[in-house]
Write an enzyme that holds these catalytic residues in place. Structure first.
Site, PDB file in Angstrom:
ATOM      1  N   GLY A 335       0.836  -1.194   0.000  1.00  0.00           N
ATOM      2  CA  GLY A 335       0.000   0.000   0.000  1.00  0.00           C
ATOM      3  C   GLY A 335       0.870   1.242   0.000  1.00  0.00           C
ATOM      4  N   GLU A 336       0.337   2.320   0.545  1.00  0.00           N
ATOM      5  CA  GLU A 336       1.030   3.607   0.630  1.00  0.00           C
ATOM      6  C   GLU A 336       1.235   4.271  -0.729  1.00  0.00           C
ATOM      7  OE1 GLU A 336       4.734   3.111   2.710  1.00  0.00           O
ATOM      8  OE2 GLU A 336       3.836   1.865   4.275  1.00  0.00           O
ATOM      9  N   GLY A 337       0.882   3.577  -1.810  1.00  0.00           N
ATOM     10  CA  GLY A 337       1.155   4.067  -3.156  1.00  0.00           C
ATOM     11  C   GLY A 337       2.459   3.538  -3.728  1.00  0.00           C
TER      12      GLY A 337
END
Length: 369
Positions: A335-337
């Site tokens: 996640g987090e980009g």
């Protein structure tokens, strides 16, 4: 539910498309030999309405928020990991920090709804170091029992995401990436996939941050009960006493199950598309946000570049719902980009192909097709 949506134009322009294709085909290479780079170049040129595209001032928006459903034990990670990681990001120690530094992205860390007092880490302004304060509430409510967000909370979060994209655009950015930090947001994403995509719920639910088999079964049970409760609320009784589900609009699904960080991402995606910016889409949670955004404004899909297919169960299926072709498959699920950021060099290569490769005439090479 009446909420004003942005006016997102289609990128369709067949005359321009033919000119772009002619330029691609006349680059000194065998026709079609750069594969996905050629398709990506076409998309970027169509979005920017030019034969000479560019990438300017890339920005990454990382939205943080907590979820009430976490109280039901649907995640292996405890709630406090959300705020701990948000602080870690301010110190440059996260995976997202590393990739933003590597690829030259401005990182904007946004408290949209973290259940913790992060005020000591707030930035003086959105352009200053630290966490940007857009806290709507200290997390959402537990959607097993009630709507996660009110209408006002959802619209406030969406408006904040849109406002931050506008700030990026005003500073010269034409490409944005979104990421998230929020324990239990795979639960919300799974239900969005089920209700917005028509996929059987069991096929939408994965292990998230690392649930074992018993934990996964518990998660499935909780989410099934949540959907059942939702369907009872949004139904009408027939004369036979049976319940007939109503046609439910996307806003209702977003509000009942979503997170504040997810609503912020949807607002950001839609505003970016409205401004004709490229939108980089990350993993399972951000793909769920993209699905929700395209249910609200179908033309938004034209502006989206899907960075990767992660290992979270259901991600590939959700990408298929939008006919999305991710650029990478690296087994990532952080996640987090981070997965989308890893794909940025490929986007850059597609742009460089259009601007830096010679053509057959200038290179004095025989065009053999």
């Amino acid at each position: 539910m009446m909420i004003k949506l942005p006016n997102i134009s289609t990128v369709g322009d067949e005359l321009l498309r033919s000119k772009i294709q002619a330029k691609i085909d006349n680059l000194n290479k065998p026709k079609g030999s750069l594969g996905r780079l050629e398709e990506l170049a076409m998309q970027i040129c169509m979005v920017q309405k030019t034969l000479s595209p560019e990438l300017r001032h890339p920005c990454h928006l990382l939205f943080g928020g907590d979820h009430g459903i976490e109280r039901e034990g649907v995640s292996v990670s405890p709630r406090e990991v959300t705020w701990q990681q948000m602080i870690n990001f301010t110190r440059g120690g996260g995976g997202v920090n590393m990739f933003c530094r590597q690829h030259g992205f401005r990182l904007m860390i946004v408290d949209m709804g973290v259940d913790y007092d992060l005020s000591p880490y707030y930035a003086e302004s959105p352009t200053s170091p630290g966490i940007i304060n857009r806290k709507v509430a200290r997390g959402t409510r537990n959607f097993l029992h009630e709507s996660a967000m009110s209408i006002e909370e959802m619209t406030d979060a969406m408006a904040s995401g849109a406002e931050l994209v506008t700030l990026c655009h005003d500073e010269g950015s034409n490409i944005v990436c979104m990421g998230e930090m929020g324990i239990a947001n795979t639960s919300a994403s799974s239900i969005w996939m089920h209700l917005l995509g028509g996929v059987p719920l069991d096929e939408c639910i994965g292990a998230g941050a690392g649930l074992g088999s018993a934990g996964l079964e518990h998660k499935k049970k909780v989410l099934a009960e949540s959907v059942e409760h939702f369907c009872k609320i949004h139904s009408t009784k027939q004369t036979s006493g049976e319940r007939k589900p109503l046609k439910i609009d996307p806003f209702t699904v977003i509000r009942f199950f979503g997170g504040l960080e997810m609503a912020g991402a949807i607002g950001a995606m839609l505003r970016a598309a409205e401004l004709r910016m490229l939108v980089m889409v990350d993993g399972f949670i951000m793909t769920a946000c993209a699905l929700a955004a395209t249910k609200l404004c179908p033309n938004a899909l034209d502006y989206m570049i899907f960075g990767h297919c992660g290992d979270e169960s259901g991600h590939a299926r959700m990408l298929a719902l939008m006919n999305a072709r991710p650029l990478l498959h690296l087994g990532m699920r952080l996640g987090e980009g981070t997965g989308a950021l890893c794909a940025y060099p490929i986007i850059d290569s597609a742009v460089r192909m259009m601007n830096e490769m010679n053509n057959f005439d200038n290179a004095k090479i025989t065009k053999y097709f």
